[in-house]
Design an enzyme around this catalytic site. Structure first.
Site, PDB file in Angstrom:
ATOM      1  N   LYS A 172       0.841  -1.208   0.000  1.00  0.00           N
ATOM      2  CA  LYS A 172       0.000   0.000   0.000  1.00  0.00           C
ATOM      3  C   LYS A 172       0.874   1.256   0.000  1.00  0.00           C
ATOM      4  O   LYS A 172       0.547   2.263  -0.645  1.00  0.00           O
ATOM      5  CB  LYS A 172      -0.915  -0.024   1.225  1.00  0.00           C
ATOM      6  CG  LYS A 172      -1.684   1.243   1.504  1.00  0.00           C
ATOM      7  CD  LYS A 172      -2.786   1.532   0.491  1.00  0.00           C
ATOM      8  CE  LYS A 172      -3.285   2.956   0.674  1.00  0.00           C
ATOM      9  NZ  LYS A 172      -4.548   3.230   0.074  1.00  0.00           N
ATOM     10  N   LYS A 240      -0.679  11.305   6.495  1.00  0.00           N
ATOM     11  CA  LYS A 240      -0.491  10.166   7.409  1.00  0.00           C
ATOM     12  C   LYS A 240       0.226   9.033   6.656  1.00  0.00           C
ATOM     13  O   LYS A 240       1.199   8.451   7.139  1.00  0.00           O
ATOM     14  CB  LYS A 240      -1.879   9.742   7.908  1.00  0.00           C
ATOM     15  CG  LYS A 240      -1.971   8.580   8.837  1.00  0.00           C
ATOM     16  CD  LYS A 240      -2.353   7.273   8.197  1.00  0.00           C
ATOM     17  CE  LYS A 240      -3.708   7.228   7.541  1.00  0.00           C
ATOM     18  NZ  LYS A 240      -4.025   5.907   6.988  1.00  0.00           N
TER      19      LYS A 240
HETATM   20  P1  NAP Z   1     -12.841   8.416   7.612  1.00  0.00           P
HETATM   21  O1  NAP Z   1     -13.969   8.698   6.675  1.00  0.00           O
HETATM   22  O2  NAP Z   1     -12.212   9.542   8.350  1.00  0.00           O
HETATM   23  O3  NAP Z   1     -13.372   7.315   8.661  1.00  0.00           O
HETATM   24  C1  NAP Z   1     -12.576   6.904   9.717  1.00  0.00           C
HETATM   25  C2  NAP Z   1     -13.312   5.835  10.497  1.00  0.00           C
HETATM   26  O4  NAP Z   1     -12.456   5.407  11.565  1.00  0.00           O
HETATM   27  C3  NAP Z   1     -14.607   6.340  11.160  1.00  0.00           C
HETATM   28  O5  NAP Z   1     -15.526   5.289  11.191  1.00  0.00           O
HETATM   29  C4  NAP Z   1     -14.115   6.701  12.565  1.00  0.00           C
HETATM   30  O6  NAP Z   1     -15.139   6.690  13.550  1.00  0.00           O
HETATM   31  C5  NAP Z   1     -13.140   5.564  12.815  1.00  0.00           C
HETATM   32  N1  NAP Z   1     -12.166   5.876  13.841  1.00  0.00           N
HETATM   33  C6  NAP Z   1     -11.127   6.753  13.754  1.00  0.00           C
HETATM   34  N2  NAP Z   1     -10.405   6.747  14.887  1.00  0.00           N
HETATM   35  C7  NAP Z   1     -10.994   5.833  15.717  1.00  0.00           C
HETATM   36  C8  NAP Z   1     -10.702   5.386  17.022  1.00  0.00           C
HETATM   37  N3  NAP Z   1      -9.653   5.855  17.709  1.00  0.00           N
HETATM   38  N4  NAP Z   1     -11.510   4.457  17.553  1.00  0.00           N
HETATM   39  C9  NAP Z   1     -12.573   3.980  16.854  1.00  0.00           C
HETATM   40  N5  NAP Z   1     -12.901   4.355  15.615  1.00  0.00           N
HETATM   41  C10 NAP Z   1     -12.115   5.282  15.045  1.00  0.00           C
HETATM   42  O7  NAP Z   1     -11.635   7.673   6.879  1.00  0.00           O
HETATM   43  P2  NAP Z   1     -11.643   6.776   5.564  1.00  0.00           P
HETATM   44  O8  NAP Z   1     -11.413   7.661   4.391  1.00  0.00           O
HETATM   45  O9  NAP Z   1     -12.806   5.858   5.572  1.00  0.00           O
HETATM   46  O10 NAP Z   1     -10.281   5.965   5.778  1.00  0.00           O
HETATM   47  C11 NAP Z   1     -10.217   4.784   6.573  1.00  0.00           C
HETATM   48  C12 NAP Z   1      -8.911   4.063   6.252  1.00  0.00           C
HETATM   49  O11 NAP Z   1      -8.901   3.723   4.862  1.00  0.00           O
HETATM   50  C13 NAP Z   1      -7.658   4.925   6.512  1.00  0.00           C
HETATM   51  O12 NAP Z   1      -6.618   4.142   7.021  1.00  0.00           O
HETATM   52  C14 NAP Z   1      -7.329   5.444   5.121  1.00  0.00           C
HETATM   53  O13 NAP Z   1      -5.944   5.749   5.000  1.00  0.00           O
HETATM   54  C15 NAP Z   1      -7.736   4.253   4.266  1.00  0.00           C
HETATM   55  N6  NAP Z   1      -8.045   4.603   2.864  1.00  0.00           N
HETATM   56  C16 NAP Z   1      -8.856   5.653   2.557  1.00  0.00           C
HETATM   57  C17 NAP Z   1      -9.104   5.942   1.209  1.00  0.00           C
HETATM   58  C18 NAP Z   1      -9.990   7.095   0.784  1.00  0.00           C
HETATM   59  O14 NAP Z   1      -9.988   7.422  -0.415  1.00  0.00           O
HETATM   60  N7  NAP Z   1     -10.764   7.699   1.680  1.00  0.00           N
HETATM   61  C19 NAP Z   1      -8.546   5.171   0.202  1.00  0.00           C
HETATM   62  C20 NAP Z   1      -7.753   4.099   0.558  1.00  0.00           C
HETATM   63  C21 NAP Z   1      -7.509   3.827   1.888  1.00  0.00           C
HETATM   64  P3  NAP Z   1     -16.075   7.991  13.779  1.00  0.00           P
HETATM   65  O15 NAP Z   1     -17.180   7.865  12.780  1.00  0.00           O
HETATM   66  O16 NAP Z   1     -16.517   7.874  15.171  1.00  0.00           O
HETATM   67  O17 NAP Z   1     -15.205   9.202  13.556  1.00  0.00           O
END
Ligand code: NAP
Length: 297
Positions: A172, A240
């Site tokens: 990744k 990050k």
């Molecule tokens: P996001 O929309 O910010 O969602 C983050 C999720 O993690 C939410 O459900 C949040 O809960 C939860 N969370 C964060 N900190 C937490 C904690 N300490 N304890 C419990 N739950 C926690 O992020 P995302 O875009 O879905 O990304 C998630 C992962 O996928 C990341 O590692 C990111 O790098 C990866 N990713 C993202 C993308 C993209 O295009 N967005 C693409 C590839 C990979 P709450 O709802 O309570 O805040």
């Protein structure tokens, strides 16, 4: 035999992924820190869990998609974490992008309970999560990969077992180097086109189908030319990941010149309060340097 799936983390990515598991007819339980985000899944037939430990107790496969390394640590090792609910034979699949080093530490703790760990970070943006077309890079035991594959098939189109525990996270990071340097190329090219008086939409259409075409150009370039900075992936999350690349490269003694440059450009945008914009807002750093802007909203 179909296994019971639990999904932790219903954010931008997790939301689409969990919906696709339901659509594929899987028996799904969900947990999210902000409990209200579970409502739409409960309405669609999923069961809500009280905590990650509760979910792990009641599911065979525990899928995680939360933000950063400390967040996966909290969800797995915290007071009501997954570790307190798992036992022999269960499988944790972590879709978050986190440190390969911490991945091996967490996997060892889960393995000590007789359970298994696959690191399975994803690529393809919010669109890929919603459409079930993600690329999934998987590290861990081959037998556990085969076990998870029928469920991963609901989430992605390119699902690759790349090696042992931590190898998925390393792959990744390779992906992220390619993404950000590509976004720098897209930014530089669009600004060049603007300065040359070209119509940006026509220019994009002209080059997207040839050797210069890319996912970033077609998806994020089209957003940039209409100055739509809504995130598929935020600058803060991108940073990050780049920090993870820089750390791993430092440990390995590998130069990552382009990635370091883009990391510092994104930093200037974070300092301007733009961390929640999409990673294609990288072009704003170049705009600032040149005093030119592209496109119009
Ligand atoms: P996001 O929309 O910010 O969602 C983050 C999720 O993690 C939410 O459900 C949040 O809960 C939860 N969370 C964060 N900190 C937490 C904690 N300490 N304890 C419990 N739950 C926690 O992020 P995302 O875009 O879905 O990304 C998630 C992962 O996928 C990341 O590692 C990111 O790098 C990866 N990713 C993202 C993308 C993209 O295009 N967005 C693409 C590839 C990979 P709450 O709802 O309570 O805040």
């Amino acid at each position: 035999m179909k296994e019971k799936i639990g999904f932790i983390g219903l954010g931008i990515m997790g939301r689409g992924m969990a919906h696709n598991l339901l659509k594929a007819g899987h028996d799904l339980m969900v947990w999210n820190r902000t409990a209200s985000k579970m409502d739409e899944f409960v309405a669609a037939g999923a069961a809500p869990a009280d905590s990650p430990a509760d979910l792990a107790r009641r599911c065979d496969l525990i899928l995680i998609c939360v933000s950063d390394t400390p967040d996966v640590e909290a969800v797995v090792l915290g007071d009501s974490g997954v570790i307190h609910g798992i036992d022999v034979g269960k499988l944790v699949v972590d879709h978050s992008t986190i440190s390969p080093h911490m991945t091996r530490t967490l996997a060892a703790k889960v393995n000590a309970k007789g359970a298994f760990w696959l690191d399975a970070p994803i690529s393809g943006g919010s669109e890929g999560a919603a459409k079930g077309t993600l690329s999934i890079m998987v590290g861990g035991d081959a037998e556990q990969f085969d076990r998870a594959k029928p469920y991963l098939d609901a989430l992605g189109k390119t699902i690759t077992h790349v090696g042992g525990q931590g190898a998925g996270q390393m792959a990744k990071l390779v992906n992220q180097i390619l993404v950000v340097i590509n976004m720098l190329a897209v930014s530089e090219a669009l600004l060049f086109a603007e300065a040359g008086g070209l119509d940006l939409e026509k220019t994009l259409n002209a080059v997207a189908g040839g050797a210069a075409g890319s996912w970033m150009l077609s998806n994020r370039g089209t957003q940039a030319i209409v100055r739509d900075w809504r995130p598929g992936f935020t600058i803060d999350l991108q940073q990050k990941d780049l920090r993870l690349v820089l750390d791993a490269a430092d440990q390995m003694g590998v130069p990552v010149i382009g990635t370091s440059l883009v990391f510092n450009m994104y930093r200037t945008l974070q300092e301007q309060g733009l961390g929640s914009e999409g990673n294609h807002a990288l072009i704003k750093a170049l705009e600032k340097m040149t005093g030119r802007t592209i496109g119009s909203s």
